[in-house]
Design a protein around this motif. Structure first.
Motif, PDB file in Angstrom:
ATOM      1  N   PRO A   1       0.835  -1.214   0.000  1.00  0.00           N
ATOM      2  CA  PRO A   1       0.000   0.000   0.000  1.00  0.00           C
ATOM      3  C   PRO A   1       0.865   1.257   0.000  1.00  0.00           C
ATOM      4  N   HIS A   2       0.359   2.338  -0.619  1.00  0.00           N
ATOM      5  CA  HIS A   2       1.124   3.575  -0.708  1.00  0.00           C
ATOM      6  C   HIS A   2       1.011   4.400   0.567  1.00  0.00           C
ATOM      7  N   GLY A   3       1.833   5.438   0.639  1.00  0.00           N
ATOM      8  CA  GLY A   3       1.784   6.365   1.765  1.00  0.00           C
ATOM      9  C   GLY A   3       0.734   7.428   1.539  1.00  0.00           C
ATOM     10  N   GLY A   4       0.746   8.418   2.407  1.00  0.00           N
ATOM     11  CA  GLY A   4      -0.202   9.521   2.245  1.00  0.00           C
ATOM     12  C   GLY A   4      -0.902   9.909   3.546  1.00  0.00           C
ATOM     13  N   PRO A   5      -2.172   9.458   3.696  1.00  0.00           N
ATOM     14  CA  PRO A   5      -2.926   8.511   2.868  1.00  0.00           C
ATOM     15  C   PRO A   5      -3.384   9.073   1.528  1.00  0.00           C
ATOM     16  N   GLN A   6      -3.406  10.430   1.409  1.00  0.00           N
ATOM     17  CA  GLN A   6      -3.784  11.014   0.126  1.00  0.00           C
ATOM     18  C   GLN A   6      -2.629  10.803  -0.854  1.00  0.00           C
ATOM     19  N   GLY A   7      -2.813   9.899  -1.781  1.00  0.00           N
ATOM     20  CA  GLY A   7      -1.781   9.551  -2.737  1.00  0.00           C
ATOM     21  C   GLY A   7      -2.310   8.479  -3.671  1.00  0.00           C
ATOM     22  N   SER A   8      -1.466   8.059  -4.596  1.00  0.00           N
ATOM     23  CA  SER A   8      -1.877   7.043  -5.561  1.00  0.00           C
ATOM     24  C   SER A   8      -0.636   6.394  -6.140  1.00  0.00           C
ATOM     25  N   TRP A   9      -0.739   5.108  -6.448  1.00  0.00           N
ATOM     26  CA  TRP A   9       0.313   4.439  -7.206  1.00  0.00           C
ATOM     27  C   TRP A   9       0.099   4.801  -8.674  1.00  0.00           C
ATOM     28  N   ASN A  10       0.858   5.780  -9.179  1.00  0.00           N
ATOM     29  CA  ASN A  10       0.707   6.153 -10.588  1.00  0.00           C
ATOM     30  C   ASN A  10       2.021   6.499 -11.259  1.00  0.00           C
ATOM     31  N   ASN A  11       3.117   6.448 -10.518  1.00  0.00           N
ATOM     32  CA  ASN A  11       4.390   6.886 -11.082  1.00  0.00           C
ATOM     33  C   ASN A  11       5.501   5.977 -10.591  1.00  0.00           C
ATOM     34  N   TRP A  12       6.611   6.090 -11.251  1.00  0.00           N
ATOM     35  CA  TRP A  12       7.815   5.372 -10.853  1.00  0.00           C
ATOM     36  C   TRP A  12       8.257   5.849  -9.476  1.00  0.00           C
ATOM     37  N   SER A  13       8.716   4.920  -8.651  1.00  0.00           N
ATOM     38  CA  SER A  13       9.233   5.253  -7.327  1.00  0.00           C
ATOM     39  C   SER A  13      10.576   4.569  -7.148  1.00  0.00           C
ATOM     40  N   TRP A  14      11.548   5.313  -6.615  1.00  0.00           N
ATOM     41  CA  TRP A  14      12.851   4.709  -6.355  1.00  0.00           C
ATOM     42  C   TRP A  14      12.866   3.994  -5.012  1.00  0.00           C
TER      43      TRP A  14
ATOM     44  N   ASP B   1      -4.826   1.046  -4.521  1.00  0.00           N
ATOM     45  CA  ASP B   1      -5.296   2.395  -4.196  1.00  0.00           C
ATOM     46  C   ASP B   1      -6.598   2.254  -3.398  1.00  0.00           C
ATOM     47  N   PRO B   2      -6.515   2.183  -2.057  1.00  0.00           N
ATOM     48  CA  PRO B   2      -7.726   2.055  -1.240  1.00  0.00           C
ATOM     49  C   PRO B   2      -8.368   3.402  -0.960  1.00  0.00           C
ATOM     50  N   ALA B   3      -9.417   3.413  -0.151  1.00  0.00           N
ATOM     51  CA  ALA B   3     -10.086   4.656   0.245  1.00  0.00           C
ATOM     52  C   ALA B   3      -9.058   5.664   0.754  1.00  0.00           C
ATOM     53  N   LEU B   4      -9.293   6.928   0.463  1.00  0.00           N
ATOM     54  CA  LEU B   4      -8.435   8.073   0.718  1.00  0.00           C
ATOM     55  C   LEU B   4      -7.380   8.267  -0.363  1.00  0.00           C
ATOM     56  N   SER B   5      -7.324   7.356  -1.357  1.00  0.00           N
ATOM     57  CA  SER B   5      -6.412   7.561  -2.478  1.00  0.00           C
ATOM     58  C   SER B   5      -6.928   8.695  -3.354  1.00  0.00           C
ATOM     59  N   THR B   6      -6.016   9.331  -4.073  1.00  0.00           N
ATOM     60  CA  THR B   6      -6.376  10.450  -4.931  1.00  0.00           C
ATOM     61  C   THR B   6      -6.606   9.981  -6.361  1.00  0.00           C
ATOM     62  N   GLY B   7      -7.441  10.752  -7.080  1.00  0.00           N
ATOM     63  CA  GLY B   7      -7.702  10.458  -8.480  1.00  0.00           C
ATOM     64  C   GLY B   7      -8.966   9.680  -8.741  1.00  0.00           C
ATOM     65  N   TYR B   8      -9.807   9.519  -7.719  1.00  0.00           N
ATOM     66  CA  TYR B   8     -11.032   8.735  -7.865  1.00  0.00           C
ATOM     67  C   TYR B   8     -12.268   9.528  -7.462  1.00  0.00           C
ATOM     68  N   GLY B   9     -12.176  10.840  -7.467  1.00  0.00           N
ATOM     69  CA  GLY B   9     -13.304  11.676  -7.120  1.00  0.00           C
ATOM     70  C   GLY B   9     -13.420  11.896  -5.624  1.00  0.00           C
ATOM     71  N   GLN B  10     -14.254  12.854  -5.272  1.00  0.00           N
ATOM     72  CA  GLN B  10     -14.409  13.214  -3.866  1.00  0.00           C
ATOM     73  C   GLN B  10     -15.014  12.089  -3.041  1.00  0.00           C
ATOM     74  N   ARG B  11     -15.780  11.220  -3.680  1.00  0.00           N
ATOM     75  CA  ARG B  11     -16.390  10.101  -2.961  1.00  0.00           C
ATOM     76  C   ARG B  11     -15.328   9.194  -2.333  1.00  0.00           C
ATOM     77  N   MET B  12     -14.177   9.058  -3.006  1.00  0.00           N
ATOM     78  CA  MET B  12     -13.105   8.228  -2.466  1.00  0.00           C
ATOM     79  C   MET B  12     -12.582   8.802  -1.159  1.00  0.00           C
TER      80      MET B  12
END
Length: 670
Positions: A443-456, A474-485
């Motif tokens: 799972p990614h950090g954040g929680p506001q975030g998304s797996w969408n790019n290269w990470s070192w 990308d679970p709840a609180l991830s970005t890029g899925y609308g305000q409902r997320m």
């Protein structure tokens, strides 16, 4: 499963030493495109940064910018086409008697000529910006309390150094931010013209971060300021006279912060990012706004845009009177480029990939950017400035990567509340129904975030080289899925996001090329929190890795640099006990049975070392197998190349031992 011969060492070296593209700058006439490239130093103890000249037309090979030694970064162009950058290059001072290190300074480099230092400051310069139509430059540097200019600041620094004093006296301001201890210097914005000494345009407050902009004609400077006595979730945008420093406008809104400032081509409008942080009762929301400097009116530029894109810095049209702007924003596992027209219409210019460092050509017809994906590090690309859902043109530049040890696909399913979920899935070579691969969930950090790019850091491909599949959910609180997320996860760190994580794991393991009996979980930051939460709620994983993951939320509240942020989400623990009892993993420590590896930096101010110590003590107390990888000089991430090597080797050996039942191999340097 045996390791693919030779793959793992290659990938460890690759991730530590492969060049990394970080910043892009386009000359005002569009003829030169400069990219900043980081490489590991020869000892593997740090990075050196160089500048490369990329052909915007794509006709010639990139070439190293000569005249600038290593450790140059943050490229930008002056109005006359002169290249500017930051660097700690050495330059003899005429006085020669002051041993106070100057640190990072501002340099210029004409296309044909030698580098010249044009601004320096005791303790160094942290950031700078240029005016689009004049030779005016603004930079951020610190002043000690009581200092009125660089000279008195240098004297006070000398007195402290002579006395051996490094103490800081704080007031009501924060003491730390990210991986940095704040103070005693307070950031100020200085404006520099070629024919004048630098003008102090004003303080940014102890928590200021060097976010500044100049109007194209150089007459106005804008910066953000954190002020004592104001709520931590509110800052002020200051627009000042660039010649005198006199404030013209101060703009703010309670409960909001402003970042990433940019002037319009005519200088009459200031565009910036406005952020309202999450609380227990309200969702995090980010948009772009415009301030009319004549009326002071603030306008939301994306009122109906439900992508919840977390828009990056707006890039405004260079043509006066043209209200077009471009920005990037998360969208369902990507971070496309969007164009907003003057009438408010928004067009998505790219359908895939994650874009950053946007540059627009002088005629507004084309864009240059860095584009990365889960399966490609950032590369330099060119885009048409108007076409929808286009494919980019790749330009020849350092940083390209060879074939990867596997393939990339997606997993789709529905959450327990019916919301559609998705995740990236990397599969190692040879995974099949006859040879199902073990799975690691990250799972990614954040929680506001998304797996969408290269990470070192926590990149899936070293795991794939070892034979593991990796799920990037990308679970709840991830970005890029609308305000409902955001609404789904509000006020429940370990609730809906955790359930989404498990739902996506189940969906992935329904594939016949994955082995449901050999699974692990590994996460960093908020991903580390979800790893800790999983350790107290399920025994389905054979091993769990927690990197900088919150464990005791009440203790975290009092120790983190984000005290005000977490207080808004969870409330006062003396009056809102139920929120901590619902979400703090340490309260369920007795339920842990899964072997864990803890990874922690000793200088982490976001999730301090006490969180890792508490988790380690609880695992030992309850007899759960545990290993603790501690980096005394690292912060919330791992930045030293040799440390990255050690991290991957330790994590992979730990997973091999517990997930694949192989003999434990202690890393050679540990």
């Amino acid at each position: 499963m045996p390791h693919p011969p030779g793959d793992t060492p290659v990938f460890h070296e690759l991730f530590a030493a492969h060049p990394r593209l970080t910043d892009l700058a386009l000359a005002p006439d569009g003829r030169r495109l400069i990219v900043s490239v980081q490489r590991s130093d020869d000892q593997g103890t740090g990075y050196v940064s160089t500048l490369w000249d990329v052909d915007p037309a794509g006709g010639r090979e990139p070439r190293l910018v000569t005249g600038a030694d290593e450790n140059v970064f943050a490229p930008a162009f002056a109005a006359d086409g002169t290249l500017l950058f930051l660097s700690a290059l050495k330059k003899a001072d005429s006085a020669g008697s002051d041993s106070d290190p100057q640190g990072v300074a501002l340099w210029t480099l004409p296309e044909r000529g030698e580098a010249e230092r044009i601004a320096h400051h005791p303790g160094g310069i942290s950031a700078f910006t240029v005016a689009g139509g004049t030779d005016t430059v603004a930079y951020t540097a610190g002043l000690l309390p009581g200092a009125t200019d660089a000279e008195t600041h240098a004297g006070l620094r000398r007195e402290r150094r002579t006395a051996g004093v490094n103490a800081v006296l704080y007031g009501a301001s924060a003491t730390r931010a990210g991986d940095t201890a704040l103070g005693p210097d307070e950031p100020h914005t200085f404006v520099l013209r070629s024919d004048h000494a630098p003008v102090d345009a004003g303080s940014q407050g102890l928590e200021g971060g060097g976010d500044a902009a100049l109007s194209p004609d150089g007459s106005l400077v804008a910066y953000t300021r954190a002020e004592a006595g104001r709520a931590a979730d509110t800052n002020v945008v200051v627009v000042a006279d660039a010649t005198t420093g006199a404030e013209r406008h101060t703009l703010s809104r309670p409960g909001h912060q402003y970042y990433r400032l940019a002037f319009s081509a005519d200088g009459g409008t200031l565009v910036c990012q406005r952020q309202r942080e999450e609380t227990y009762d309200t969702e995090w929301r980010v948009t772009l706004v415009a301030f009319d400097l004549a009326s002071g009116e603030e306008t939301d530029l994306l009122p109906e845009f439900d992508n919840w894109p977390w828009p990056g810095r707006a890039v405004l049209s260079p043509r006066p009177g043209d209200g077009t702007l471009w920005f990037t924003g998360d969208e369902r596992g990507h971070c496309p480029v969007f164009r907003r027209d003057a009438d408010g219409a928004v067009t998505r210019l790219t359908a895939s990939g994650a874009y950053s460092s946007l540059c627009v050509t002088p005629d507004g017809a084309a864009l240059y950017a860095l584009r990365g994906t889960i399966d490609s590090p950032p590369r330099v690309v060119r885009l048409d400035a108007t076409g929808a859902d286009q494919l980019p043109t790749f330009l020849d530049a350092p940083g390209a990567l060879g074939p990867l040890p596997g393939t990339l696909t997606e997993v789709h399913t529905d959450a327990d509340d019916g919301f559609p979920l998705r995740a990236w899935l990397t599969l190692p070579e040879g995974a099949s129904a006859q040879r199902p691969a073990p799975l690691i969930v990250v799972p990614h950090g954040g929680p506001q975030g998304s797996w969408n790019n290269w990470s070192w850091l926590w990149n899936p491909w070293p795991f794939a080289a070892r034979g593991y599949a990796v799920l990037l959910p990308d679970p709840a609180l991830s970005t890029g899925y609308g305000q409902r997320m955001q609404e789904r996860g509000r006020g429940q760190y370990g609730g809906q996001p955790y359930r989404d994580l498990i739902t996506l794991t189940d969906a992935a393991l329904a594939r016949d090329d994955l082995d449901p009996t050999r699974t692990g979980l590994a996460g960093r930051s908020y991903g580390g929190y979800l790893a800790n939460r999983a350790a107290t709620r399920t025994d389905r994983f054979k091993a769990i890795v927690s990197h900088a993951g919150p464990w005791n939320l009440e203790a975290l509240l009092n120790d983190t640099d984000l005290h005000a942020y977490f207080l808004k989400i969870f409330g006062d623990p003396r009056t809102r006990r139920e929120r901590y009892e619902a979400d703090s993993p340490h309260l369920d420590a007795a339920k842990m049975t899964t072997p864990m590896l803890i990874v922690q930096g000793g200088k982490d101010y976001r999730v301090p070392v006490s969180q890792a110590q508490g988790l380690h003590n609880d695992l030992r107390r309850y007899g759960v197998p545990v290993r603790y990888l501690y980096f005394p000089d690292e912060s919330h991430g791992i930045g030293v190349p040799n440390h990255i090597r050690v991290l991957y080797e330790t994590v992979l050996n730990f997973l091999d031992h517990h997930v694949l039942d192989q003999e434990w191999k202690r890393p050679a340097l540990l």
